[in-house]
Design an enzyme around this catalytic site. Structure first.
Site, PDB file in Angstrom:
ATOM      1  N   ARG A  15       0.837  -1.215   0.000  1.00 24.95           N
ATOM      2  CA  ARG A  15       0.000   0.000   0.000  1.00 24.95           C
ATOM      3  C   ARG A  15       0.870   1.263   0.000  1.00 24.95           C
ATOM      4  O   ARG A  15       0.924   1.987  -0.983  1.00 24.95           O
ATOM      5  CB  ARG A  15      -0.953  -0.049   1.216  1.00 24.95           C
ATOM      6  CG  ARG A  15      -2.090   0.953   1.168  1.00 24.95           C
ATOM      7  CD  ARG A  15      -1.734   2.343   1.636  1.00 24.95           C
ATOM      8  NE  ARG A  15      -1.151   2.369   2.976  1.00 24.95           N
ATOM      9  CZ  ARG A  15      -0.542   3.437   3.472  1.00 24.95           C
ATOM     10  NH1 ARG A  15      -0.411   4.542   2.750  1.00 24.95           N
ATOM     11  NH2 ARG A  15      -0.006   3.400   4.692  1.00 24.95           N
ATOM     12  N   ASP A  16       1.600   1.500   1.087  1.00 23.63           N
ATOM     13  CA  ASP A  16       2.379   2.741   1.205  1.00 23.63           C
ATOM     14  C   ASP A  16       3.475   2.784   0.142  1.00 23.63           C
ATOM     15  O   ASP A  16       3.800   3.848  -0.396  1.00 23.63           O
ATOM     16  CB  ASP A  16       3.001   2.814   2.608  1.00 23.63           C
ATOM     17  CG  ASP A  16       3.404   4.218   3.023  1.00 23.63           C
ATOM     18  OD1 ASP A  16       3.761   5.009   2.148  1.00 23.63           O
ATOM     19  OD2 ASP A  16       3.376   4.513   4.228  1.00 23.63           O
ATOM     20  N   HIS A 207       5.416   4.512  12.664  1.00 25.46           N
ATOM     21  CA  HIS A 207       5.413   4.400  11.201  1.00 25.46           C
ATOM     22  C   HIS A 207       6.365   5.480  10.692  1.00 25.46           C
ATOM     23  O   HIS A 207       5.989   6.640  10.524  1.00 25.46           O
ATOM     24  CB  HIS A 207       3.974   4.630  10.724  1.00 25.46           C
ATOM     25  CG  HIS A 207       3.772   4.624   9.248  1.00 25.46           C
ATOM     26  ND1 HIS A 207       3.102   3.607   8.584  1.00 25.46           N
ATOM     27  CD2 HIS A 207       4.094   5.517   8.285  1.00 25.46           C
ATOM     28  CE1 HIS A 207       3.030   3.880   7.296  1.00 25.46           C
ATOM     29  NE2 HIS A 207       3.631   5.035   7.082  1.00 25.46           N
ATOM     30  N   HIS A 209       9.052   7.173   8.120  1.00 27.31           N
ATOM     31  CA  HIS A 209       9.662   7.312   6.790  1.00 27.31           C
ATOM     32  C   HIS A 209      11.113   7.749   6.992  1.00 27.31           C
ATOM     33  O   HIS A 209      11.444   8.396   7.984  1.00 27.31           O
ATOM     34  CB  HIS A 209       8.853   8.306   5.949  1.00 27.31           C
ATOM     35  CG  HIS A 209       7.544   7.723   5.478  1.00 27.31           C
ATOM     36  ND1 HIS A 209       7.360   7.248   4.210  1.00 27.31           N
ATOM     37  CD2 HIS A 209       6.389   7.491   6.132  1.00 27.31           C
ATOM     38  CE1 HIS A 209       6.130   6.772   4.087  1.00 27.31           C
ATOM     39  NE2 HIS A 209       5.506   6.903   5.248  1.00 27.31           N
ATOM     40  N   CYS A 240       4.168   9.322   0.427  1.00 28.68           N
ATOM     41  CA  CYS A 240       2.816   9.795   0.145  1.00 28.68           C
ATOM     42  C   CYS A 240       2.903  10.874  -0.925  1.00 28.68           C
ATOM     43  O   CYS A 240       3.584  11.875  -0.739  1.00 28.68           O
ATOM     44  CB  CYS A 240       2.179  10.356   1.416  1.00 28.68           C
ATOM     45  SG  CYS A 240       0.567  11.070   1.099  1.00 28.68           S
ATOM     46  N   ASN A 249       9.631   4.308   3.382  1.00 25.06           N
ATOM     47  CA  ASN A 249       9.516   3.867   4.778  1.00 25.06           C
ATOM     48  C   ASN A 249      10.816   3.190   5.179  1.00 25.06           C
ATOM     49  O   ASN A 249      11.589   2.755   4.330  1.00 25.06           O
ATOM     50  CB  ASN A 249       8.405   2.810   4.924  1.00 25.06           C
ATOM     51  CG  ASN A 249       7.014   3.388   4.804  1.00 25.06           C
ATOM     52  OD1 ASN A 249       6.534   3.641   3.711  1.00 25.06           O
ATOM     53  ND2 ASN A 249       6.384   3.591   5.927  1.00 25.06           N
TER      54      ASN A 249
HETATM   55  P1  HMG Z   1     -12.720  14.146  -3.195  1.00 26.74           P
HETATM   56  O1  HMG Z   1     -12.271  14.424  -4.586  1.00 26.74           O
HETATM   57  O2  HMG Z   1     -13.013  15.296  -2.291  1.00 26.74           O
HETATM   58  O3  HMG Z   1     -13.931  13.101  -3.164  1.00 26.74           O
HETATM   59  O4  HMG Z   1     -11.593  13.239  -2.527  1.00 26.74           O
HETATM   60  P2  HMG Z   1     -15.427  13.216  -3.575  1.00 26.74           P
HETATM   61  O5  HMG Z   1     -16.213  12.569  -2.493  1.00 26.74           O
HETATM   62  O6  HMG Z   1     -15.780  14.633  -3.975  1.00 26.74           O
HETATM   63  O7  HMG Z   1     -15.469  12.284  -4.880  1.00 26.74           O
HETATM   64  C1  HMG Z   1     -14.764  12.624  -6.051  1.00 26.74           C
HETATM   65  C2  HMG Z   1     -14.726  11.402  -6.961  1.00 26.74           C
HETATM   66  O8  HMG Z   1     -13.967  10.346  -6.332  1.00 26.74           O
HETATM   67  C3  HMG Z   1     -16.111  10.811  -7.211  1.00 26.74           C
HETATM   68  O9  HMG Z   1     -16.057  10.208  -8.499  1.00 26.74           O
HETATM   69  C4  HMG Z   1     -16.221   9.734  -6.165  1.00 26.74           C
HETATM   70  O10 HMG Z   1     -17.133   8.723  -6.521  1.00 26.74           O
HETATM   71  C5  HMG Z   1     -14.796   9.180  -6.159  1.00 26.74           C
HETATM   72  P3  HMG Z   1     -16.698  10.950  -9.802  1.00 26.74           P
HETATM   73  O11 HMG Z   1     -18.146  11.149  -9.459  1.00 26.74           O
HETATM   74  O12 HMG Z   1     -15.934  12.239  -9.940  1.00 26.74           O
HETATM   75  O13 HMG Z   1     -16.429   9.950 -10.885  1.00 26.74           O
HETATM   76  N1  HMG Z   1     -14.456   8.570  -4.872  1.00 26.74           N
HETATM   77  C6  HMG Z   1     -13.991   7.306  -4.756  1.00 26.74           C
HETATM   78  N2  HMG Z   1     -13.747   6.352  -5.665  1.00 26.74           N
HETATM   79  C7  HMG Z   1     -13.272   5.151  -5.191  1.00 26.74           C
HETATM   80  N3  HMG Z   1     -13.055   4.905  -3.870  1.00 26.74           N
HETATM   81  C8  HMG Z   1     -13.281   5.844  -2.947  1.00 26.74           C
HETATM   82  C9  HMG Z   1     -13.782   7.106  -3.380  1.00 26.74           C
HETATM   83  N4  HMG Z   1     -14.120   8.247  -2.726  1.00 26.74           N
HETATM   84  C10 HMG Z   1     -14.535   9.112  -3.655  1.00 26.74           C
HETATM   85  N5  HMG Z   1     -13.048   5.589  -1.660  1.00 26.74           N
HETATM   86  C11 HMG Z   1     -10.945  11.473  -1.045  1.00 26.74           C
HETATM   87  C12 HMG Z   1     -11.692  12.783  -1.181  1.00 26.74           C
HETATM   88  C13 HMG Z   1     -10.784  11.192   0.442  1.00 26.74           C
HETATM   89  C14 HMG Z   1     -11.737  10.378  -1.709  1.00 26.74           C
HETATM   90  C15 HMG Z   1      -9.555  11.632  -1.714  1.00 26.74           C
HETATM   91  O14 HMG Z   1      -8.934  12.763  -1.196  1.00 26.74           O
HETATM   92  C16 HMG Z   1      -8.663  10.437  -1.526  1.00 26.74           C
HETATM   93  O15 HMG Z   1      -8.932   9.378  -2.057  1.00 26.74           O
HETATM   94  N6  HMG Z   1      -7.565  10.624  -0.787  1.00 26.74           N
HETATM   95  C17 HMG Z   1      -6.622   9.544  -0.501  1.00 26.74           C
HETATM   96  C18 HMG Z   1      -5.220  10.019  -0.697  1.00 26.74           C
HETATM   97  C19 HMG Z   1      -4.287   8.902  -0.299  1.00 26.74           C
HETATM   98  O16 HMG Z   1      -4.561   7.732  -0.488  1.00 26.74           O
HETATM   99  N7  HMG Z   1      -3.115   9.276   0.274  1.00 26.74           N
HETATM  100  C20 HMG Z   1      -2.146   8.327   0.708  1.00 26.74           C
HETATM  101  C21 HMG Z   1      -2.586   7.520   1.866  1.00 26.74           C
HETATM  102  S1  HMG Z   1      -2.289   8.311   3.436  1.00 26.74           S
HETATM  103  C22 HMG Z   1      -0.600   8.006   3.725  1.00 26.74           C
HETATM  104  O17 HMG Z   1       0.106   7.546   2.876  1.00 26.74           O
HETATM  105  C23 HMG Z   1      -0.030   8.263   5.099  1.00 26.74           C
HETATM  106  C24 HMG Z   1       0.227   6.967   5.881  1.00 26.74           C
HETATM  107  O18 HMG Z   1       1.111   6.104   5.202  1.00 26.74           O
HETATM  108  C25 HMG Z   1       0.816   7.318   7.260  1.00 26.74           C
HETATM  109  C26 HMG Z   1       2.016   8.250   7.160  1.00 26.74           C
HETATM  110  O19 HMG Z   1       3.012   7.918   6.503  1.00 26.74           O
HETATM  111  O20 HMG Z   1       1.904   9.317   7.761  1.00 26.74           O
HETATM  112  C27 HMG Z   1      -1.098   6.217   6.127  1.00 26.74           C
HETATM  113 MG    MG Z   2       3.318   6.248   5.257  1.00 30.41          MG
END
Ligand code: HMG
Ligand code: MG
Length: 301
Positions: A15-16, A207, A209, A240, A249
């Protein structure tokens, strides 16, 4: 100093790691990779995410990957979920464990999830409520706990307060993400001192990095403090796309090597881990970002 006898390692590379790659690997390659990881003795393998494919196209095949892997009954396979839509997709393929994420940083919340911290907590509350009904276990992530690329310093007290909210909601574990790797040992100790007043140590994971090469020494500091759960990623994959400066990481191979040297059990076979790390690095066309893998790998592969 007494260290824990056993440490739980949470492998986050599928995932990450893969979320941060410019190239999108085909689902069968991801499946083969996770199947290799499943033979290493790792207890938890974060498999993919069910986030918006517009935001993370690298993991748009989450359903296929989750359904395609051979599930080892001894391994837990969580997936990252940002909202109800993600949870529904996860439920549809029989996911049993999820991870949710938020952050003490307003600016990072906007960049990473397009909402305020408060709004993200509302989303999480909804997700956790439904997850409980479906008997799905929920892990909570807090990002940018030691610094944010947009806001700079983050107050440990705020990390503790949000961690406590996640715990009260029903998260079984809270993982503290140093997303941009700015931690150093004194900062880790200070963070854990403050956060553990809100969230008992046994529920906390780290966690880290490795942006500045501090992850391993920071883990050592966390172990001195009594932390028993470490997130890591084979071949040092990770990052990210929405956190400027977030690179890999800490490598799982390096963590396991260190813990082996300290006489701390993980249940993980370092040789098998090296094989998995080399497999995914080859698929990505580069060498593993793990000193241990580079030093021992030739002899093993
Ligand atoms: P948004 O654009 O505000 O969402 O994003 P929305 O609700 O307005 O929807 C926009 C479009 O996305 C729509 O589709 C939804 O259906 C679709 P359209 O009508 O335009 O065709 N949609 C989805 N499709 C599939 N699955 C879903 C989903 N949700 C909406 N779940 C949202 C808001 C939260 C969805 C977006 O910002 C997002 O997906 N963000 C995730 C970003 C991400 O994954 N970042 C990395 C993970 S976090 C990380 O790495 C940190 C960590 O490792 C810890 C650390 O290191 O600190 C965990
Ligand atoms: Mg991370």
């Amino acid at each position: 100093m007494t260290f824990p006898h056993h440490i739980k390692i949470v492998e986050v590379s599928p995932r990450d790691g893969l979320q941060n790659e410019s190239q999108i690997l085909p689902a069968p390659v991801k499946i083969e990779f996770i199947n290799l990881l499943s033979q290493t003795g790792l207890p938890v393998i974060e498999t993919t995410s069910f986030v918006s494919p517009k935001w993370i196209p690298q993991l748009a095949d989450g359903s296929d990957v989750y359904q395609g892997i051979q599930k080892n009954p001894k391994v837990v396979y969580p997936v990252l979920v940002p909202n109800m839509k993600g949870l529904e997709a996860a439920i549809a393929v029989g996911v049993k464990d999820i991870a949710v994420f938020t952050t003490p940083s307003e600016a990072f919340s906007q960049k990473n999830a397009n909402c305020s911290v408060t709004e993200s907590l509302h989303r999480i509350a909804e997700v956790v409520e439904m997850a409980k009904k479906k008997r799905i276990r929920v892990r909570g992530y807090l990002s940018c706990v030691l610094g944010c690329p947009y806001e700079g310093k983050i107050a440990p007290e705020k990390v503790g307060e949000i961690g406590e909210i996640l715990l009260r909601m029903g998260c079984y574990e809270i993982s503290l993400g140093d997303t941009i790797g700015v931690g150093t040992p004194p900062k880790i100790k200070r963070l854990l001192e403050v956060v553990s007043r809100h969230v008992p140590l046994k529920y906390l994971a780290v966690h880290f990095h490795d942006t500045y090469g501090q992850a391993l020494v920071n883990i050592y500091s966390a172990l001195e403090f009594g932390i028993g759960i470490i997130d890591s990623s084979v071949a040092g994959l990770g990052g990210c796309p929405y956190a400027k400066g977030a690179s890999g990481n800490v490598a799982t191979e390096d963590v396991v090597h260190m813990l082996n040297g300290m006489g701390i059990e993980t249940g993980v076979d370092l040789k098998q881990l090296i094989v998995a790390g080399r497999f995914i690095s080859k698929q990505l066309g580069r060498i593993p970002q793990s000193k241990v893998n580079l030093a021992l790998g030739e002899a093993i592969a």
